[in-house]
Design a protein around this motif. Structure first.
Motif, PDB file in Angstrom:
ATOM      1  N   VAL A  88       0.865  -1.183   0.000  1.00 39.17           N
ATOM      2  CA  VAL A  88       0.000   0.000   0.000  1.00 39.17           C
ATOM      3  C   VAL A  88       0.899   1.229   0.000  1.00 39.17           C
ATOM      4  N   ASN A  89       0.778   2.039  -1.043  1.00 39.61           N
ATOM      5  CA  ASN A  89       1.614   3.229  -1.200  1.00 39.61           C
ATOM      6  C   ASN A  89       0.820   4.503  -0.945  1.00 39.61           C
ATOM      7  N   ALA A  90       1.510   5.637  -1.139  1.00 35.85           N
ATOM      8  CA  ALA A  90       0.868   6.944  -0.960  1.00 35.85           C
ATOM      9  C   ALA A  90      -0.378   7.055  -1.815  1.00 35.85           C
ATOM     10  N   GLY A  91      -1.385   7.713  -1.255  1.00 35.96           N
ATOM     11  CA  GLY A  91      -2.650   7.882  -1.954  1.00 35.96           C
ATOM     12  C   GLY A  91      -3.745   7.012  -1.383  1.00 35.96           C
ATOM     13  N   SER A  92      -3.393   6.082  -0.487  1.00 35.06           N
ATOM     14  CA  SER A  92      -4.408   5.211   0.115  1.00 35.06           C
ATOM     15  C   SER A  92      -5.227   5.997   1.133  1.00 35.06           C
ATOM     16  N   ASP A  93      -6.270   5.341   1.653  1.00 30.90           N
ATOM     17  CA  ASP A  93      -7.086   5.979   2.688  1.00 30.90           C
ATOM     18  C   ASP A  93      -6.280   6.252   3.953  1.00 30.90           C
ATOM     19  N   TYR A  94      -5.295   5.410   4.220  1.00 25.81           N
ATOM     20  CA  TYR A  94      -4.440   5.645   5.385  1.00 25.81           C
ATOM     21  C   TYR A  94      -3.681   6.963   5.226  1.00 25.81           C
ATOM     22  N   HIS A  95      -3.238   7.229   4.002  1.00 32.97           N
ATOM     23  CA  HIS A  95      -2.472   8.451   3.755  1.00 32.97           C
ATOM     24  C   HIS A  95      -3.363   9.685   3.737  1.00 32.97           C
ATOM     25  N   THR A  96      -4.536   9.567   3.085  1.00 35.01           N
ATOM     26  CA  THR A  96      -5.397  10.743   2.957  1.00 35.01           C
ATOM     27  C   THR A  96      -6.192  11.021   4.240  1.00 35.01           C
ATOM     28  N   THR A  97      -6.633   9.966   4.917  1.00 43.01           N
ATOM     29  CA  THR A  97      -7.457  10.153   6.121  1.00 43.01           C
ATOM     30  C   THR A  97      -6.610  10.389   7.362  1.00 43.01           C
ATOM     31  N   LEU A  98      -5.542   9.592   7.521  1.00 47.66           N
ATOM     32  CA  LEU A  98      -4.721   9.650   8.739  1.00 47.66           C
ATOM     33  C   LEU A  98      -3.425  10.429   8.544  1.00 47.66           C
ATOM     34  N   LYS A  99      -3.191  10.901   7.302  1.00 43.65           N
ATOM     35  CA  LYS A  99      -1.988  11.685   6.993  1.00 43.65           C
ATOM     36  C   LYS A  99      -0.710  10.878   7.195  1.00 43.65           C
ATOM     37  N   PHE A 100      -0.768   9.567   6.905  1.00 42.70           N
ATOM     38  CA  PHE A 100       0.414   8.721   7.031  1.00 42.70           C
ATOM     39  C   PHE A 100       1.386   9.026   5.897  1.00 42.70           C
ATOM     40  N   THR A 101       2.638   8.669   6.129  1.00 46.35           N
ATOM     41  CA  THR A 101       3.672   8.738   5.092  1.00 46.35           C
ATOM     42  C   THR A 101       4.291   7.354   4.942  1.00 46.35           C
ATOM     43  N   GLY A 102       5.037   7.149   3.870  1.00 46.53           N
ATOM     44  CA  GLY A 102       5.669   5.854   3.654  1.00 46.53           C
ATOM     45  C   GLY A 102       4.702   4.843   3.091  1.00 46.53           C
ATOM     46  N   SER A 103       5.137   3.575   3.066  1.00 51.09           N
ATOM     47  CA  SER A 103       4.324   2.508   2.491  1.00 51.09           C
ATOM     48  C   SER A 103       4.229   1.342   3.463  1.00 51.09           C
ATOM     49  N   SER A 104       3.294   0.432   3.171  1.00 51.50           N
ATOM     50  CA  SER A 104       3.104  -0.772   3.978  1.00 51.50           C
ATOM     51  C   SER A 104       3.243  -1.976   3.069  1.00 51.50           C
ATOM     52  N   SER A 105       4.061  -2.937   3.468  1.00 52.89           N
ATOM     53  CA  SER A 105       4.352  -4.084   2.591  1.00 52.89           C
ATOM     54  C   SER A 105       3.423  -5.260   2.821  1.00 52.89           C
TER      55      SER A 105
END
Length: 627
Positions: A88-105
């Protein structure tokens, strides 16, 4: 949102998923999950008393130190789970909703089902470096569901889900430090009193507070210090120790709008002073609030009736319990709390900083002449008095006693309050003054109280270890006058005893009272009640030869007078010889109807006599002849 919906739809199918009955222990070591700053390799799914639990540390147990998600759902009996290997890379709901950075493998997906295979709730965990999140969906037809987010067995917050919400993305990020959890973008205080910050990227940082600062609940280091005045010593907010060798009044603390003074007096010895009372002066009201002597409070000349419920007087909260009396006020951003138990004053100050405060509590090493209060000092109070002790204190034993502050249970408080200043004042005083009137426990009690200001540790067991009883409440309402102090008589009862300077003229003459006064038709003698109290003698059980003639106490001077005259001789032997009228009588113990209290100290017999010659008066003193 489209990605989230597709992902959640996939949760229902979970091709290749493993299905187990609850309770289940799931190994996720190939895709470890982070939960509020702690990384876990297993999930423990269970159902307990109508609660669906997903825990990370161990199987759920109510009240246990565990990290869990607890939902009020009783229908789940199975869990289907699957490791998800996609990135899961940038642009996911985690990034847009929670303002996360980086990726999840990778991730872990749980479908929680009932016995018929119907899915009720989906959990989808993902870790992004130190950050972690979860997508959650309520599949059940129930109207709502509450999920408690627990860290260390305590609820951190609660999520509420409804069937109208297709899915939701939740933040599981946080930091761990010294066994405590912190959410991202928050600050707090750790068990060592340091300020702790958990950043938006779940990085933890700490900062130590200054010597006169304390970390508050929001993680800010604020000025918060305590000053202890006990015996002749002042332990200031920096831990420095200063001594007061005389009987004057000195400024402990002054700031805009208020001044706090301490008045020192001698007790059993002339060369050692003790804090006698403290005086809070309010500039705007031009009023004095006095705590002590003893455990009482006065506003002006009015003694206050106090209880444990604060009573507000001139915007100062006054209260009293079995340990002492407290005055608390807020003035110009400062909160000042003053406690006095008759032997020790402790002043806690919180506010913007110590810079604008002055007095011995800020710097106990100041020259005393700079902080002396002329309004609260008697003439010649600074004059040094000397005295040779009757018995030299056992300094080795007293030093060992004071050093108990270096041992358990006091060690649990060393991180909050340094013990050395308290050990120093304890040793210094007890090596030159007898350990009476509770003095042996006074300094340890002062340290324990200072500790309780900053720690919840109760220091259980220190009193028994130090052979100290609970704080003496017996002097709380014992009202002594200026030349007296409240101490213990020979059998440990609270009594108003004589201050050494007042008693000096009687002790040097080896007498218990003033000279006998003879007149043409009468004779009288006065005894200070405090001298009688020192020997354990209650004036009310004394009489002259005639048992109906007892001493009368003057409540203002506390002098006990025995007198008789030609109309009522009180058993006196009156003779005339060589133009002299000779009076002879005896002050003795009243034996009639004794309950045994009288004989605890033995009988008392004091003979006195005088003679009267016109126009001269010859006076004789009397001495204790038996007892």
């Amino acid at each position: 949102m489209l990605r989230l919906l597709l992902c959640v739809a996939a949760l229902s199918r979970l091709a290749g998923a493993n299905t187990e009955s609850i309770p289940a222990e799931i190994d996720i070591s190939s895709c470890s999950i982070s939960y509020f700053g702690q990384v876990y390799d297993k999930l423990y799914v269970g159902s307990d008393s109508g609660k669906l639990t997903v825990c990370f540390k161990a199987a759920y147990s109510s009240g246990a130190d565990n990290d869990c998600l607890v939902a009020s759902l009783s229908t789940v009996t199975q869990v289907s789970w699957l490791k998800e290997d996609n990135v899961v890379n940038a642009g996911s709901d985690y990034h847009t909703t929670l303002k996360f950075t980086g990726s999840s493998s990778c991730g872990a997906i749980l479908n929680l089902k009932d016995a018929n295979g119907k899915v009720h709730i989906n959990y989808h965990f993902r870790t992004f470096g130190k950050l972690a999140g979860m997508q959650i969906k309520l599949e059940d037809t129930t109207a709502s569901l509450a999920v408690d987010v627990q860290v260390g067995g305590k609820q951190l917050h609660q999520w509420s889900l409804t069937k109208k919400v297709t899915a939701d993305t939740k933040d599981l990020s946080g930091c761990r430090h010294l066994g405590a959890a912190y959410e991202t973008n928050t600050k707090g205080c750790d068990s060592k009193g340091q300020s702790v910050a958990c950043s938006s990227s779940a990085a933890v940082s700490t900062a130590s507070c200054g010597q006169t600062e304390r970390c508050k609940g929001n993680g800010e280091c604020l000025f918060d210090a305590i000053c202890t005045v006990t015996g002749p010593e002042v332990i200031d907010i920096n831990g420095q120790v200063g001594s007061v060798p005389d009987r004057c009044g000195y400024s402990l603390l002054s700031g805009t709008g208020f001044k706090l003074f301490a008045v020192f007096q001698e007790r059993r010895r002339k060369d050692v002073s003790f804090v006698d009372h403290v005086i809070l002066h309010l500039d705007a009201k031009n009023v004095n609030i006095q705590l002590g002597p003893g455990r009482n409070a006065k506003v002006g000349d009015s003694v206050q009736s106090l209880s444990s419920s604060p009573k507000k007087v001139h915007d100062v909260e006054l209260s009293k319990d079995q340990t002492g009396v407290t005055a608390k006020m807020t003035l110009n951003k400062y909160v000042v709390s003053i406690f006095f138990d008759g032997t020790t004053a402790q002043i806690q100050m919180t506010g913007p900083g110590a810079g604008s405060l002055q007095g011995l509590c800020v710097n106990s090493k100041k020259t005393l002449s700079e902080v002396k209060s002329s309004d609260h000092s008697l003439a010649d109070c600074e004059k040094k008095l000397t005295e040779t002790p009757d018995v030299k204190p056992d300094c080795v034993a007293m030093t060992k006693h004071c050093n108990l502050l270096n041992e358990a249970p006091f060690t649990s408080c060393h991180a909050h309050v340094a013990p050395k200043p308290y050990i120093d004042v304890c040793t210094k005083t007890l090596c030159k003054y007898p350990a009476v009137d509770g003095l042996q426990c006074q300094f340890l009690e002062a340290y324990a109280r200072a500790c309780s200001t900053y720690s919840s540790d109760s220091l259980t067991g220190w009193k028994s270890k130090a052979s100290c009883s609970a704080p003496q409440v017996v002097c709380q309402d014992t009202d002594c006058i200026t030349h007296e102090f409240c101490g213990q008589d020979p059998v440990g009862r609270p009594r108003c005893l004589c201050r050494a300077k007042f008693a000096d003229k009687y002790r040097s003459a080896d007498t218990l009272g003033d000279k006998t006064v003879c007149k043409k038709n009468s004779a009288s003698v006065s005894l200070p009640s405090c001298l009688l109290a020192e020997k354990g003698i209650d004036y009310s059980i004394l009489r002259l030869n005639d048992e109906t003639c007892k001493g009368q106490m003057d409540q203002k001077t506390r002098m006990v007078m025995f007198d008789y005259n030609s109309q009522k001789a009180c058993g006196a032997v009156i003779t005339a010889k060589d133009q002299k009228i000779i009076y002879e009588n005896t002050i003795k113990t009243d034996d009639s109807g004794s309950s045994g209290e009288i004989y605890r100290h033995g009988s008392v017999k004091m003979d006195f006599s005088c003679f009267y010659v016109q126009p001269e008066v010859h006076d004789f003193i009397f001495k204790l002849k038996g007892g």
